[in-house]
Design a protein around this motif. Sequence first.
Motif: not given
Length: 462
Positions: A381-398
């Motif tokens: 989330x702190x990087x400049x090249x991501x717009x959304x980071x979602x933590x789901x129960x079994x995975x991350x969606x970046x």
Amino acid sequence: MDFLTRLDPGVLLLLGVLALIELGLVVAALWDLTRPGRRVRGDSRLMWALIILFVSTFGPIVYFLVGREEAGPTEDTERRAWPTAASEAGGSVAAAAGVPTSAPAVPPAPPVVSPAPRTALPTTTAPAAAAPAAVVARGLTKLYPGEILALDRLDLEVPGGSVFGLLGPNGAGKTTTLRILAGLAHATAGVATVAGIPVAGGGSELTRRIGYLDQDPRYYGWATGREIVGLVGRLHGLRGSELASRAGEVLGRVGLADAADRRLATYSGGMRQRLGIAQALVNRPAVLILDEPVSSLDPEGRRDLLTLIAELRGSATVLFSTHVLADVERICDRVAILDRGRLVTEGPLGALLDRYALPIYRIEPEPGQAAAVARLAATLRATAWTTDVTVEPDRLRVTVSDPVRAAAGLLPAVVAAGVTVASFERARPTLEDVFLQLVGRDANGATGAAGAAGATGPGAVE
């Protein structure tokens, strides 16, 4: 008198018999009143006078009503007769046949609309389609009482023979747009044509060219499916064996052949939705307008209906709204996204995905690494090249804005956070990703990860 050529032979025979009876009564009355040496009492004169008065007024009224019914409803009769019937059945039968409920012959001069200022939304102009446009809207504006702006100068073109998806969150103006195009509502400003017929004042000619399914179809519970389809068919001018054959065909096509003669009170919600499709198809429309056609269907019914819509490609133009974005990706040629009554973007589905969908990475960690996964999410989330980071129960969606930098930096970030990965993939962008990026809310109106874009207008209606 040209309507006589359109009457059934049985109706012509009935009218002929009535005319002979009337003529015989008049002749008998005149003979009885004028024969030589006959003294006519006062009550006899009154009787014959009443008979002549009744015959001379009742006959023309019968001829007029039969002629109007058989020749097809005019715009004036629609305006007078249908509001009562529509109020009894929730407007479903009139809406099903696309019959305007209050269309004026000459639309009033549109008032000047001054919408409240709002943040500009991204728009795109699609290249001219190869096929002639079956639906054209220019500057459509709809202002409801209370300064509720449902449509804000909407421009839209739907190519002929295409399957066109109309998307937007709740309150975007989808239903208002479809009702205006079907002749069931009137724009405050702007013009539109459907199948080459002007919507304003199109009357019965527009009705014959379209099929319409309301978002929440309601019918008489005591009627059968076959009777409802037959009623709509008669409104479109079908009669006799042609009507019976066509009704059976469309009922079979939507999977209601076995339930065609059951009362609608016994139909499930999905069966009523299928019946709505059947009545919309009965007149072989050039343009099929469907408002949320799969909303009440189970997975199997949704699959069958989507297959049916896809089979209509080329033979008819299908314009439909939906909240199920996966269905749009499955069958649509082109897509338009509305938000707050305005066109956000429109174009071929593949082009929209290529232009707007940002790359998405899905990272599935091994179980039991909650702390390490939280640390990785905070780093990304702190990087400049991501717009959304979602933590789901079994995975991350970046979701990333710079694919090149993400490809170089994502895996090192995973290693630095100490996360053991079960799978790592770059996912194909979906229409939902485009939708969330452009609108900032999902199809039900809930705020998405991208955040809301633009200020809220003075009000919204669907």
